[in-house]
Write an enzyme that holds these catalytic residues in place. Structure first.
Site, PDB file in Angstrom:
ATOM      1  N   ASP A 263       3.121  10.655  17.958  1.00 33.22           N
ATOM      2  CA  ASP A 263       4.114  10.964  16.926  1.00 33.22           C
ATOM      3  C   ASP A 263       4.157  12.484  16.811  1.00 33.22           C
ATOM      4  OD1 ASP A 263       5.479   9.732  14.147  1.00 33.22           O
ATOM      5  OD2 ASP A 263       4.657  11.745  13.947  1.00 33.22           O
TER       6      ASP A 263
ATOM      7  N   HIS B  60       6.418   7.261  19.464  1.00 27.25           N
ATOM      8  CA  HIS B  60       6.997   6.771  18.220  1.00 27.25           C
ATOM      9  C   HIS B  60       8.077   7.741  17.762  1.00 27.25           C
ATOM     10  CE1 HIS B  60       6.995   6.893  13.677  1.00 27.25           C
ATOM     11  NE2 HIS B  60       7.320   5.652  13.901  1.00 27.25           N
TER      12      HIS B  60
ATOM     13  N   GLU C   8      11.003   5.736  21.645  1.00 26.85           N
ATOM     14  CA  GLU C   8      11.666   4.957  20.593  1.00 26.85           C
ATOM     15  C   GLU C   8      12.921   5.698  20.116  1.00 26.85           C
ATOM     16  OE1 GLU C   8       9.204   4.081  17.175  1.00 26.85           O
ATOM     17  OE2 GLU C   8      10.531   2.421  16.586  1.00 26.85           O
TER      18      GLU C   8
ATOM     19  N   ASP D 205       6.271  -5.311  16.372  1.00 22.12           N
ATOM     20  CA  ASP D 205       5.540  -4.266  15.648  1.00 22.12           C
ATOM     21  C   ASP D 205       5.067  -4.821  14.309  1.00 22.12           C
ATOM     22  OD1 ASP D 205       4.660  -1.991  14.368  1.00 22.12           O
ATOM     23  OD2 ASP D 205       6.488  -0.829  14.680  1.00 22.12           O
TER      24      ASP D 205
ATOM     25  N   GLY E  13      12.007   7.825  15.068  1.00 23.29           N
ATOM     26  CA  GLY E  13      12.701   7.250  13.914  1.00 23.29           C
ATOM     27  C   GLY E  13      12.588   8.205  12.748  1.00 23.29           C
TER      28      GLY E  13
ATOM     29  N   GLU F  59       2.662  -3.868  18.614  1.00 19.56           N
ATOM     30  CA  GLU F  59       2.406  -2.502  18.147  1.00 19.56           C
ATOM     31  C   GLU F  59       1.666  -2.540  16.807  1.00 19.56           C
ATOM     32  OE1 GLU F  59       5.832  -0.080  18.573  1.00 19.56           O
ATOM     33  OE2 GLU F  59       5.359   1.181  16.858  1.00 19.56           O
TER      34      GLU F  59
ATOM     35  N   LYS G  58      10.364  -5.928  14.014  1.00 17.29           N
ATOM     36  CA  LYS G  58       9.239  -5.907  13.094  1.00 17.29           C
ATOM     37  C   LYS G  58       8.748  -7.335  12.885  1.00 17.29           C
ATOM     38  CE  LYS G  58       9.505  -1.491  12.393  1.00 17.29           C
ATOM     39  NZ  LYS G  58       8.398  -0.572  12.745  1.00 17.29           N
TER      40      LYS G  58
ATOM     41  N   GLU H 212       1.018   5.782  16.364  1.00 16.34           N
ATOM     42  CA  GLU H 212       1.872   6.573  15.483  1.00 16.34           C
ATOM     43  C   GLU H 212       1.137   7.026  14.221  1.00 16.34           C
ATOM     44  OE1 GLU H 212       4.696   3.121  14.223  1.00 16.34           O
ATOM     45  OE2 GLU H 212       4.691   4.515  12.576  1.00 16.34           O
TER      46      GLU H 212
ATOM     47  N   SER I  18      12.582  -0.984   6.808  1.00 21.57           N
ATOM     48  CA  SER I  18      11.643  -1.873   6.121  1.00 21.57           C
ATOM     49  C   SER I  18      10.777  -2.615   7.128  1.00 21.57           C
ATOM     50  CB  SER I  18      12.418  -2.871   5.263  1.00 21.57           C
ATOM     51  OG  SER I  18      13.376  -3.580   6.029  1.00 21.57           O
TER      52      SER I  18
END
Lengths: 452, 452
Positions: free
Chosen positions: B335, B362, B393, B260, B364, B286, B232, B312, B24
Site C-alpha cells: 500500500d 492494494h 487494484e 477479500d 482504492g 485476501e 468482499k 495492505e 463497505s
C-alpha cells in the site's frame, strides 16, 4: 443509582528527564518522560459511598498513555477522538460494562483503520480503558488488583476480545485456566498483603550513566534487598562487556543481572553480542531486536545461550499470541499502557498462563510501576497462581508525582490498599508540567520562543 | 542552486462516501474516505526549469495519508509533529537526500516510541516521504516511476533502511536483485509506455451492494476489459456463497474472481469459509485474518486450497519480511500510504523479489491508485522485471479530485507521463471537502451542531 461520565479531560504532561540521561538506552538516548493524562469526570457523588469521593464530590477515573516527549500531543489528540464513545455513557461499574467499553473503543469502525489495534490509537484506547477501571474500582472501594480478583471466571472471560486469538486460546480454555486458579485465591491474597510481590530494578543501568555510577547504584540495589538488576546494552561491544563485567563483579554471582538491548540489533548481531556477554551470566536478553519480529526473536532464542524476554513494545494480543506460538520468548513483558488497557492485558495473562510462560511486567516511565503492579498481583491471585520466576520491573523515577505511589520494601512491591488503579497524579504536578504552558517548561524556553 | 522547504501545510480532507456504501466491507461498514493531505512548500522557482512550476512559481510536494473518516485529525496532528524535520531543510533532490529524510522521519528518538514504525506516526512519515518524492520527481521533470527507474542499483540500495531486515535481505543481496534487472530496463520502460500495467477492479464487490448491482457491475467490468474482479466476503456464509456463485455465473470461468475478508475471520473460520467457497474457484483470499498475524496467515494458507494475499495493513517492512520468511502469503499487497512511503516500499519490493513472490498492490481509497501505480511500474522496470501474475487494484472512486488522475484502458493502467507522483488534489476539491469547515460538511451539519 446510575451515574454518567460527563467529561473527558486530557493533559499533555512532560517531565524534562533528558537533562539527566535518566532512562537513556540504545534506541532512546534522550527521553523526556511524558504522559497524555486522562480524567473521566462524572455527574455527582457516589450514593453507595454516602459522601464525598477522593477527588471531590464526584468520583473521577484517571489513566494515561506513556510517551517519551515529542508526539505526546498526538496521543492527546487520539484520546480526544474517543470522546464520543465515553462522554454521556453510564459509569461502567462491572465486567459487562467494562467489556462493552473496551470493545467500543477498539472497534470504532473508522478509527480502526489507523491501527488496527496498534500504535497511537491503541494506546489512547488503553488510557481510557484504564481510567474506566480506576473509576470502577474506586466505586467498588477496592484497588484494581482486588477488584479484578473478586470477579468470577465467567466475568473475567467476558472482558476479553477473543477475535484473532482462538487458534491459540478459546473462551473455554481461558475459563479452564481461571477455574484452576480459583481455589487458592484467598490464601494468595493474604500472602500478597503480607509479603508483596518481587521486584527488580533498572535504576543502575541506564546507558548514559558512567561506570562509577553504575557500580555504586548496583551495590546500593543489592543492599536495598533487590535480587535482580538490569543493565542497558547495545552500545559498543567493548562497552557492553565492560559494563556487565563491572556489574557482575560489584554484585557477585548470586544476583541476577538482566540486560536490555531496546530493539537495537538485527538477528545475527544479537546472537553474536549475547554470545560475547554470556560468560558474565546475564539472566535474560530483553528486546534483542524489533518488537514486531516474532520470527527474529525465535531465531535469537535458538541461536545463543541466554533466555529471551520481550513484550513492552508488542503492539497487541495478536503479537503476544505469536510470540508464544513460535516459542520466541522465555518471559512475557506486559506493559500497562501499550495495549488497550486492563482488558487486553487480561487476554495476554491468559495466553501466557496457557503456554506456561512467566509474566515479568515492564515498568518505569511515568506511572507505569503504579499501574502494572495491579496486573501482576491479579495474575498471581487469579490466573497463574504463582510468583515463581516472576518479577516486576522497578525504576525509581517520578513516583513523587502520584497520590498513591508504589512502595518498595526489601526488593518487593507492597500490595496497594487504596481504591483504584494508583493512577492519580497530584494536581500540582499536573499544573507544573503541562506542555508547553506549565512553569517547568516556560522556564526552559529560549528568548526566541518566548518572543522576549 | 539549492532550494529550501519553507513550510509544511496539512489539510483534513474527507469525502462523505458512507452515504452510498461505497467501500463497505466486513470490517469497515461505513467509511468516509479521507486524507490527511500534505503540501511541502519551497522558496522559489526552480532554476533548472527556467520558469513557473506547475503549482505556481515555487514547486510544491504533495502527499497524503489515507483514512476512512474519524481520526483523520489525529493523522494531521502526527504530520504536524514532523514539521521540525522538514521545514528549513534543503529540498531533497536525489537518493542521498531522500534516504536521509526518510531515516530522520522514522527514527526521531522520541516520536519512535509511539510506534515504533507502525500506525499513525508511521503513516504520517509516509505522507511526508511521499510528498518529498513528488517534489524531487517534479524537479527532475519525471513521473516518480521513471525517476526511480533512472537510479543506479547503488542509489536504490542507499534508500533502504536495512535495520531488522538483514536476516532475510542484506544490502548485497538487494544489489544483486537490482543488478539482475538492469539489462532490460529500457525495453520494459517502452513496453509500459505502450501497453500499460494490468489492473483488476473491486468496484463490483462492495459488501453493501445488492445482488443486482453486483451482477451488473461484474458484467460491466468484463466488458471494459478487466480479466480479474474482486468481491468482499465475511458476511453470513450463505450470503458469501450466493454472491460468489452469482458473480461466477455472470463472468464465466475464465475471469479471475478474488475475494477479500478484510481481516474478519479467525484461523479456523477462514479455513472453513474458504473451503466452502472453493468450488466457485476464487483466485485468492485476501486478508483472511488479522494483518498482524503472520503465523495465522501461514496456517490459513496451509489449511485450505485457495491462494492467500495480504499486506495492505501490514504495518512495516518487518511484518512483510516475516510473511515471506514464513511462507504465509502467495501475493504481497503493498500500500503506498500505510508504510513510510517510497523508501520502505522499495525494501518490500526487494524482499518480495528475493523470495519470488508477486507484488499485487492494494489501491482504492483516496488517491491510492494514483500513487501505487508508480511503485508497480518501477518494480516491473527495475526490480522484479516481470508483470506475470501481477495486477494493480483499481477502484473507480474519487479520481476526479486529482490533477493527474489514473487512466485505465482495456483493463490496464496507462503509464503516467506527468512529472511527480500524481498526488496533487485539485484546489477546489480541497476547499470543498475540508473537515469540518468545508461546504460539503457544513451542508451536512445538524441544527444542533450549527447552533441554529
Amino acid at each position: 443509582m446510575s451515574q454518567t461520565v460527563t467529561d473527558l479531560v486530557v493533559h499533555d504532561i512532560r517531565f524534562p528527564t533528558s537533562e539527566q540521561l535518566d532512562g537513556s538506552d540504545a534506541m532512546n538516548p534522550d527521553p523526556d518522560y511524558s504522559a497524555a493524562y486522562v480524567v473521566l469526570r462524572t455527574d455527582g457523588p457516589d450514593p453507595a459511598r454516602g459522601g464525598p469521593g477522593q477527588e471531590g464530590e464526584a468520583p473521577e477515573g484517571h489513566g494515561f498513555c506513556f510517551t517519551i516527549g515529542r508526539g505526546n500531543e498526538v496521543m492527546a489528540a487520539a484520546v480526544e477522538a474517543l470522546r464520543p464513545h465515553v462522554v454521556g455513557r453510564p459509569v461502567p461499574r462491572d465486567a459487562a460494562a467494562l467489556g462493552d467499553l473496551y470493545r467500543d473503543l477498539t472497534h470504532d469502525s473508522q478509527l480502526r483503520w489507523l491501527g488496527p489495534e496498534k500504535g497511537v490509537t491503541h494506546m489512547a484506547a488503553g488510557a481510557v480503558v484504564n481510567a474506566a477501571w480506576d473509576l470502577a474500582a474506586k466505586l467498588a472501594g477496592q484497588p484494581v488488583w482486588r477488584f479484578l480478583a473478586g470477579m468470577t471466571p465467567e466475568e473475567l472471560v467476558s472482558l476479553v476480545d477473543f477475535r484473532h486469538l482462538t487458534d491459540a486460546l478459546t473462551p473455554d480454555e481461558a475459563l479452564a485456566v481461571l477455574r484452576a486458579a480459583e481455589p487458592g485465591r484467598a490464601e494468595r491474597t493474604g500472602r500478597l498483603l503480607a509479603e508483596g510481590y518481587p521486584a527488580y530494578t533498572t535504576s543502575p543501568g541506564w546507558l548514559g550513566y558512567d561506570d562509577d555510577k553504575l557500580v555504586r547504584l548496583a551495590q546500593e540495589a543489592v543492599a536495598e534487598g533487590f535480587t535482580q538488576i538490569k543493565l542497558k546494552v547495545g552500545g559498543d561491544i567493548e562497552d557492553d562487556v565492560r559494563r556487565l563485567s563491572l556489574a557482575r563483579e560489584a554484585v557477585g554471582p548470586d544476583i541476577r543481572i538482566a540486560v536490555d538491548a531496546n530493539q537495537c540489533w538485527d538477528v545475527a548481531e544479537a546472537v553474536e553480542r549475547m554470545t560475547a556477554l554470556a560468560p558474565y551470566d546475564p539472566y535474560w536478553i530483553e528486546e534483542p531486536t524489533s518488537p514486531d519480529d516474532v520470527l527474529g526473536h525465535a531465531a535469537v532464542r535458538a541461536g545463543q545461550p541466554v533466555k529471551v524476554a520481550t513484550g513492552e513494545h508488542a503492539a497487541n494480543r495478536i503479537v503476544f499470541k505469536q510470540l508464544l506460538q513460535a516459542g520466541a520468548t522465555d518471559f512475557v513483558q506486559i506493559d500497562a499502557a501499550r495495549v488497550a488497557g486492563v482488558n487486553e492485558n487480561l487476554a495476554i495473562l491468559l495466553l501466557a498462563a496457557k503456554y506456561g510462560v512467566p509474566v515479568c511486567p515492564h515498568a518505569g516511565g511515568v506511572g507505569l510501576c503504579e499501574l502494572v503492579q495491579h496486573l501482576a498481583m491479579f495474575d498471581y491471585v487469579a490466573v497463574s497462581g504463582t510468583r515463581e520466576d516472576r518479577v516486576i520491573e522497578y525504576v525509581d523515577h517520578l513516583h513523587e508525582h502520584f497520590a498513591d505511589p508504589v512502595v518498595i520494601e526489601a526488593g518487593h512491591y507492597v500490595a496497594p490498599r487504596a481504591p483504584g488503579f494508583s493512577a492519580r497524579m497530584l494536581p500540582a504536578s499536573i499544573a507544573d508540567h503541562r506542555y508547553p504552558e506549565g512553569p517547568v517548561w516556560q522556564a526552559r524556553r529560549t528568548p526566541e520562543e518566548t518572543g522576549r
